[in-house]
Design a protein around this motif. Structure first.
Motif, short mmCIF file in Angstrom:
data_model
loop_
_atom_site.label_atom_id
_atom_site.label_comp_id
_atom_site.label_asym_id
_atom_site.label_seq_id
_atom_site.Cartn_x
_atom_site.Cartn_y
_atom_site.Cartn_z
N GLU A 174 -12.33 -29.54 -45.05
CA GLU A 174 -12.29 -29.17 -46.51
C GLU A 174 -13.69 -29.51 -46.92
O GLU A 174 -14.07 -28.68 -48.23
N LEU A 175 -14.69 -29.88 -46.46
CA LEU A 175 -16.17 -30.12 -46.91
C LEU A 175 -17.14 -28.98 -46.49
O LEU A 175 -18.16 -28.69 -46.95
N VAL A 176 -16.99 -28.44 -45.28
CA VAL A 176 -17.79 -27.40 -44.69
C VAL A 176 -17.05 -26.23 -44.32
O VAL A 176 -16.05 -26.19 -43.71
N HIS A 177 -18.16 -25.23 -44.25
CA HIS A 177 -17.50 -23.90 -43.81
C HIS A 177 -18.82 -23.20 -43.33
O HIS A 177 -20.05 -23.68 -43.41
N ASP A 178 -18.55 -21.92 -42.70
CA ASP A 178 -19.81 -21.10 -42.19
C ASP A 178 -20.40 -21.70 -40.89
O ASP A 178 -21.74 -21.75 -40.79
N ILE A 179 -19.62 -22.66 -40.37
CA ILE A 179 -20.12 -23.28 -39.08
C ILE A 179 -20.13 -22.35 -37.85
O ILE A 179 -19.18 -21.74 -37.68
#
Length: 336
Positions: free
Chosen positions: A228-233
């Motif tokens: 829920e905290l990170v994206h575009d990894i």
């Protein structure tokens, strides 16, 4: 010359840590292509307790048979005691470390001496001691083969496609789940060596440790949900695996990849819809790659963290420590 018997840890039946026994056994003799190593330290790894607990078929090695009583262990650091006539890469007195005969059941590392294929060994980095060197082979080669270079053409027992590492550089964002464990803490450092931005996921107790190793961001999974905290990894390396592993797919950008070190449960339709790849590899013994990793260890670019050490005779206590979990780095057995 050494006596013709030695002490080794064996299990005569499958079971919990209590089945490990400290036995007197015949000294191994190096066969063609092998050296005899006087063992100074032994790394403790998940396959050791899987095999002790009842695993008797090895993925990727269908012909491998476990014969009881068996000496577990694959990771050693020690000194060459004798060399087969056809080996010219090592000499008596050389300090070496290696992942022995993996995948397979014949590592035989929980012992005072082990006969080791020369091709599985590398010269021990002079800058680190045997304990730290023994912690490096399986965890370090797992991180290397997942992240840097597979190093072989053997098909993975877990998938049809050949594993292709993601190119890591300053434009790459990597999330390492289980970043404080054996594979995780080495993978974090290898990704940083390549210049990547690394997000480390572990429990709060490990925050300072992982920041010290170079993590750019830390997420305490006991307080927050990383998905829920990170994206575009670009890449998720999940060293924990299991049924919850698929939740990390939503952190990836399209074209990103998730590498589960332990098999997770993934839905092909979901990964196709998200436009991401899930890929796994099986670590294999590789002396040449270990020599490359050894140069990084020698330079201090990568370091092995030691969770705890136990005497070889106390292998049971080492396995009990492993079963309690929340391991920081590696558990190592020391041989007097």
């Amino acid at each position: 010359m050494p006596t013709h018997t030695m002490r080794a840890v064996r299990f005569h039946e499958h079971g919990g840590p209590e089945v490990l026994r400290y036995d007197e056994v015949p000294m191994p003799e190096p066969g063609p292509g092998e050296v005899l190593v006087r063992v100074h330290a032994v790394g403790v790894n998940p396959p050791d307790w899987y095999v002790r607990g009842g695993l008797n078929s090895m993925p990727g090695k269908p012909d491998a048979k476990l014969v009881l009583p068996a000496i577990p262990g694959t990771d050693v650091s020690g000194v060459v005691e004798a060399v087969a006539p056809d080996v010219d890469t090592f000499a008596v007195g050389d300090e070496v470390f290696g992942l022995l005969r993996f995948p397979g059941f014949d590592g035989g590392a929980y012992a005072e001496y082990v006969a080791a294929p020369a091709s599985d060994l590398a010269h021990k980095p002079a800058g680190i001691d045997h304990v730290h060197a023994a912690g490096a082979p399986m965890a370090g080669l797992t991180a290397w083969q997942f992240l840097i270079e597979a190093g072989h053409d053997h098909p993975s027992p877990f998938q049809e496609a050949r594993h292709q590492p993601t190119v890591l550089d300053a434009d790459t964002k990597v999330l390492v789940n289980g970043a404080a464990g054996g594979v995780g803490h080495l993978a974090l450092q290898l990704a940083k060596w390549k210049g990547a931005h690394v997000i480390a996921v572990a429990s709060g107790a490990h925050e300072a440790f992982l920041s010290e190793l170079g993590a750019d961001r830390f997420i305490d999974y006991t307080k927050s949900r990383p998905e829920e905290l990170v994206h575009d990894i670009d890449l998720v390396l999940d060293t924990v695996g299991g049924t919850g592993s698929a939740r990390f797919l939503r952190t990836l950008k399209r074209g990103g990849a998730q590498f589960p070190v332990f098999l997770g449960d993934f839905d092909e339709a979901e990964t196709a819809k998200l436009g991401v790849t899930v890929s796994s590899a099986q670590v294999r013994a590789n002396g040449a790659q270990l020599a490359e990793l050894g140069r990084l260890l020698d330079a201090g670019t990568v370091r092995v963290a030691i969770d705890s050490t136990f005497a070889l005779a106390d292998a049971r206590a080492a396995h009990e420590r492993a079963a309690r979990g929340h391991i920081r780095g590696k558990i190592v057995l020391t041989v007097a």
